[in-house]
Design a protein around this motif. Sequence first.
Motif, PDB file in Angstrom:
ATOM      1  N   ASN A   1       0.853  -1.210   0.000  1.00  0.00           N
ATOM      2  CA  ASN A   1       0.000   0.000   0.000  1.00  0.00           C
ATOM      3  C   ASN A   1       0.874   1.240   0.000  1.00  0.00           C
ATOM      4  O   ASN A   1       0.651   2.187  -0.757  1.00  0.00           O
ATOM      5  CB  ASN A   1      -0.926   0.002   1.213  1.00  0.00           C
ATOM      6  CG  ASN A   1      -2.165  -0.880   1.049  1.00  0.00           C
ATOM      7  OD1 ASN A   1      -3.291  -0.424   1.187  1.00  0.00           O
ATOM      8  ND2 ASN A   1      -1.971  -2.150   0.735  1.00  0.00           N
ATOM      9  N   LYS A   2       1.867   1.267   0.890  1.00  0.00           N
ATOM     10  CA  LYS A   2       2.728   2.451   1.028  1.00  0.00           C
ATOM     11  C   LYS A   2       3.344   2.851  -0.310  1.00  0.00           C
ATOM     12  O   LYS A   2       3.269   4.026  -0.720  1.00  0.00           O
ATOM     13  CB  LYS A   2       3.850   2.167   2.040  1.00  0.00           C
ATOM     14  CG  LYS A   2       4.908   3.250   2.100  1.00  0.00           C
ATOM     15  CD  LYS A   2       6.047   2.924   3.067  1.00  0.00           C
ATOM     16  CE  LYS A   2       7.161   3.959   2.910  1.00  0.00           C
ATOM     17  NZ  LYS A   2       8.309   3.691   3.810  1.00  0.00           N
ATOM     18  N   HIS A   3       3.928   1.870  -1.008  1.00  0.00           N
ATOM     19  CA  HIS A   3       4.656   2.230  -2.231  1.00  0.00           C
ATOM     20  C   HIS A   3       3.745   2.425  -3.437  1.00  0.00           C
ATOM     21  O   HIS A   3       4.117   3.138  -4.377  1.00  0.00           O
ATOM     22  CB  HIS A   3       5.794   1.237  -2.473  1.00  0.00           C
ATOM     23  CG  HIS A   3       6.901   1.460  -1.483  1.00  0.00           C
ATOM     24  ND1 HIS A   3       7.788   2.504  -1.606  1.00  0.00           N
ATOM     25  CD2 HIS A   3       7.198   0.825  -0.316  1.00  0.00           C
ATOM     26  CE1 HIS A   3       8.620   2.485  -0.565  1.00  0.00           C
ATOM     27  NE2 HIS A   3       8.281   1.483   0.235  1.00  0.00           N
ATOM     28  N   ALA A   4       2.547   1.828  -3.400  1.00  0.00           N
ATOM     29  CA  ALA A   4       1.571   2.154  -4.449  1.00  0.00           C
ATOM     30  C   ALA A   4       1.069   3.581  -4.233  1.00  0.00           C
ATOM     31  O   ALA A   4       0.937   4.367  -5.188  1.00  0.00           O
ATOM     32  CB  ALA A   4       0.415   1.166  -4.424  1.00  0.00           C
ATOM     33  N   LEU A   5       0.808   3.933  -2.995  1.00  0.00           N
ATOM     34  CA  LEU A   5       0.311   5.287  -2.682  1.00  0.00           C
ATOM     35  C   LEU A   5       1.310   6.354  -3.115  1.00  0.00           C
ATOM     36  O   LEU A   5       0.924   7.455  -3.519  1.00  0.00           O
ATOM     37  CB  LEU A   5       0.025   5.393  -1.181  1.00  0.00           C
ATOM     38  CG  LEU A   5      -1.264   4.690  -0.726  1.00  0.00           C
ATOM     39  CD1 LEU A   5      -1.254   4.453   0.780  1.00  0.00           C
ATOM     40  CD2 LEU A   5      -2.496   5.496  -1.146  1.00  0.00           C
ATOM     41  N   ARG A   6       2.587   6.041  -3.030  1.00  0.00           N
ATOM     42  CA  ARG A   6       3.638   6.981  -3.452  1.00  0.00           C
ATOM     43  C   ARG A   6       3.394   7.449  -4.891  1.00  0.00           C
ATOM     44  O   ARG A   6       3.697   8.584  -5.241  1.00  0.00           O
ATOM     45  CB  ARG A   6       4.975   6.249  -3.317  1.00  0.00           C
ATOM     46  CG  ARG A   6       6.196   7.082  -3.224  1.00  0.00           C
ATOM     47  CD  ARG A   6       7.364   6.320  -2.624  1.00  0.00           C
ATOM     48  NE  ARG A   6       7.618   4.994  -3.133  1.00  0.00           N
ATOM     49  CZ  ARG A   6       8.148   4.701  -4.314  1.00  0.00           C
ATOM     50  NH1 ARG A   6       8.465   5.665  -5.154  1.00  0.00           N
ATOM     51  NH2 ARG A   6       8.379   3.442  -4.664  1.00  0.00           N
ATOM     52  N   HIS A   7       2.867   6.556  -5.722  1.00  0.00           N
ATOM     53  CA  HIS A   7       2.594   6.923  -7.119  1.00  0.00           C
ATOM     54  C   HIS A   7       1.164   7.394  -7.325  1.00  0.00           C
ATOM     55  O   HIS A   7       0.904   8.195  -8.220  1.00  0.00           O
ATOM     56  CB  HIS A   7       2.886   5.739  -8.033  1.00  0.00           C
ATOM     57  CG  HIS A   7       4.344   5.374  -8.076  1.00  0.00           C
ATOM     58  ND1 HIS A   7       5.319   6.268  -8.424  1.00  0.00           N
ATOM     59  CD2 HIS A   7       4.982   4.207  -7.795  1.00  0.00           C
ATOM     60  CE1 HIS A   7       6.512   5.681  -8.364  1.00  0.00           C
ATOM     61  NE2 HIS A   7       6.328   4.424  -7.983  1.00  0.00           N
ATOM     62  N   MET A   8       0.228   6.868  -6.519  1.00  0.00           N
ATOM     63  CA  MET A   8      -1.178   7.248  -6.710  1.00  0.00           C
ATOM     64  C   MET A   8      -1.444   8.672  -6.230  1.00  0.00           C
ATOM     65  O   MET A   8      -2.261   9.391  -6.820  1.00  0.00           O
ATOM     66  CB  MET A   8      -2.097   6.272  -5.967  1.00  0.00           C
ATOM     67  CG  MET A   8      -2.146   4.892  -6.594  1.00  0.00           C
ATOM     68  SD  MET A   8      -3.115   3.732  -5.586  1.00  0.00           S
ATOM     69  CE  MET A   8      -3.112   2.277  -6.641  1.00  0.00           C
ATOM     70  N   LEU A   9      -0.765   9.084  -5.181  1.00  0.00           N
ATOM     71  CA  LEU A   9      -1.027  10.421  -4.623  1.00  0.00           C
ATOM     72  C   LEU A   9      -0.756  11.542  -5.617  1.00  0.00           C
ATOM     73  O   LEU A   9      -1.619  12.400  -5.819  1.00  0.00           O
ATOM     74  CB  LEU A   9      -0.232  10.618  -3.327  1.00  0.00           C
ATOM     75  CG  LEU A   9      -0.925  10.078  -2.072  1.00  0.00           C
ATOM     76  CD1 LEU A   9       0.032  10.104  -0.874  1.00  0.00           C
ATOM     77  CD2 LEU A   9      -2.191  10.875  -1.758  1.00  0.00           C
ATOM     78  N   PRO A  10       0.421  11.549  -6.271  1.00  0.00           N
ATOM     79  CA  PRO A  10       0.638  12.623  -7.256  1.00  0.00           C
ATOM     80  C   PRO A  10      -0.357  12.564  -8.410  1.00  0.00           C
ATOM     81  O   PRO A  10      -0.707  13.603  -8.981  1.00  0.00           O
ATOM     82  CB  PRO A  10       2.065  12.372  -7.769  1.00  0.00           C
ATOM     83  CG  PRO A  10       2.692  11.415  -6.837  1.00  0.00           C
ATOM     84  CD  PRO A  10       1.601  10.689  -6.107  1.00  0.00           C
ATOM     85  N   ALA A  11      -0.841  11.359  -8.746  1.00  0.00           N
ATOM     86  CA  ALA A  11      -1.810  11.220  -9.839  1.00  0.00           C
ATOM     87  C   ALA A  11      -3.199  11.657  -9.398  1.00  0.00           C
ATOM     88  O   ALA A  11      -4.056  11.976 -10.228  1.00  0.00           O
ATOM     89  CB  ALA A  11      -1.847   9.767 -10.318  1.00  0.00           C
ATOM     90  N   GLY A  12      -3.430  11.634  -8.095  1.00  0.00           N
ATOM     91  CA  GLY A  12      -4.742  12.045  -7.574  1.00  0.00           C
ATOM     92  C   GLY A  12      -5.835  11.029  -7.815  1.00  0.00           C
ATOM     93  O   GLY A  12      -7.027  11.352  -7.736  1.00  0.00           O
ATOM     94  N   SER A  13      -5.446   9.786  -8.078  1.00  0.00           N
ATOM     95  CA  SER A  13      -6.454   8.737  -8.267  1.00  0.00           C
ATOM     96  C   SER A  13      -5.822   7.367  -8.043  1.00  0.00           C
ATOM     97  O   SER A  13      -4.603   7.214  -8.118  1.00  0.00           O
ATOM     98  CB  SER A  13      -7.056   8.796  -9.666  1.00  0.00           C
ATOM     99  OG  SER A  13      -6.075   8.480 -10.624  1.00  0.00           O
ATOM    100  N   GLY A  14      -6.687   6.395  -7.758  1.00  0.00           N
ATOM    101  CA  GLY A  14      -6.202   5.030  -7.578  1.00  0.00           C
ATOM    102  C   GLY A  14      -7.220   4.203  -6.815  1.00  0.00           C
ATOM    103  O   GLY A  14      -8.122   4.738  -6.161  1.00  0.00           O
ATOM    104  N   ALA A  15      -7.092   2.892  -6.969  1.00  0.00           N
ATOM    105  CA  ALA A  15      -7.947   1.964  -6.216  1.00  0.00           C
ATOM    106  C   ALA A  15      -7.069   0.848  -5.675  1.00  0.00           C
ATOM    107  O   ALA A  15      -6.288   0.240  -6.417  1.00  0.00           O
ATOM    108  CB  ALA A  15      -9.031   1.391  -7.113  1.00  0.00           C
ATOM    109  N   ILE A  16      -7.179   0.622  -4.369  1.00  0.00           N
ATOM    110  CA  ILE A  16      -6.403  -0.440  -3.718  1.00  0.00           C
ATOM    111  C   ILE A  16      -7.386  -1.465  -3.163  1.00  0.00           C
ATOM    112  O   ILE A  16      -8.378  -1.100  -2.531  1.00  0.00           O
ATOM    113  CB  ILE A  16      -5.522   0.125  -2.585  1.00  0.00           C
ATOM    114  CG1 ILE A  16      -4.452   1.066  -3.175  1.00  0.00           C
ATOM    115  CG2 ILE A  16      -4.883  -0.992  -1.775  1.00  0.00           C
ATOM    116  CD1 ILE A  16      -3.550   1.728  -2.139  1.00  0.00           C
ATOM    117  N   VAL A  17      -7.101  -2.728  -3.431  1.00  0.00           N
ATOM    118  CA  VAL A  17      -7.898  -3.815  -2.863  1.00  0.00           C
ATOM    119  C   VAL A  17      -6.952  -4.727  -2.089  1.00  0.00           C
ATOM    120  O   VAL A  17      -6.046  -5.332  -2.672  1.00  0.00           O
ATOM    121  CB  VAL A  17      -8.632  -4.626  -3.951  1.00  0.00           C
ATOM    122  CG1 VAL A  17      -9.537  -5.663  -3.291  1.00  0.00           C
ATOM    123  CG2 VAL A  17      -9.432  -3.714  -4.872  1.00  0.00           C
TER     124      VAL A  17
END
Length: 261
Positions: A135-151
């Motif tokens: 989660n931590k390292h996916a969020l690192r990329h999702m945050l600047p993009a302003g979108s994402g879905a984690i399951v």
Amino acid sequence: MPERADRTHGPANSYGLAGRTAVITGAASGIGAATARLLAARGANVLIGDVDPAAAGTVELIRSTGGKADWAHTDVTDESSVAALMDRALDAFGALDILVANAGIAEPKGPLHTMELRDWQRVIDINLTGVALSNKHALRHMLPAGSGAIVNVASILGSVGAANSNSYSAAKAAVANLTRSAALTYATSGIRINAVAPGYARTPLVDGLPEETRSMMESRTPLGRLADPTEIAEAIAFLASDAASFMVGSILAVDGGYTAA
Ligand SMILES: NC(=O)c1ccc[n+]([C@@H]2O[C@H](COP(=O)([O-])OP(=O)(O)OC[C@H]3O[C@@H](n4cnc5c(N)ncnc54)[C@H](O)[C@@H]3O)[C@@H](O)[C@H]2O)c1
């Protein structure tokens, strides 16, 4: 606040994942492999992170049906390995839109007073810390993009107790509550975080258990059978899609009625 997904092409389109990039941990077999194939069938580029080179087989299956997939040797307990996996999604496909944190192992079941500390730590490292790092390292990329879905993949054993289940139950309950808390942290950043809580499914993780344990699993499941991994994958694909645009911090039971009883 992110706007609700555009549905101008009709509701059916909201399940589609065309052009999205999904990272899935633990997709050499079982639920992860079924999920990788389903997400690819819905149009996603798939990047698998696994310790098992059999992940190449999942990639081949996806490519043989015209999908885009790759894999990287990844140990979810090793932070640099997880970080490299998430970076690779951007290098290979230009984005990281979806994370399915699925990698997990079974525990040596037995009464708590006989538990070996090294067994406990191994299960916590993979089934809980591995999810947090992913989660931590996916969020690192999702945050600047302003979108994402984690399951995240939890379990019925994170919701109810089971005799002789120790580290596994503890880890899965923690995954569920980590999911809720992280979901609240990132809800207004355009990132939805949810979990599935599968019931017993026919995968290598369960196939390795004694016959009497598998019979017990069937008889305790109200549907009277184990799940096919594709039935869990369907729920994961839903949570990863725009069809689940109002779902945040949910722990979705996919368990043949196990936790309804
Ligand atoms: N099968 C079930 O009945 C069931 C029920 C509830 C939850 N789950 C959960 O579903 C998830 C998938 O399990 P499955 O049943 O498909 O089992 P599986 O053994 O088929 O798949 C687990 C995958 O995780 C990978 N993996 C293990 N350790 C890893 C590590 N350190 N780093 C990266 N990858 C690693 C394995 O190589 C494998 O590909 C797990 O989190 C499991 O706890 C399974």
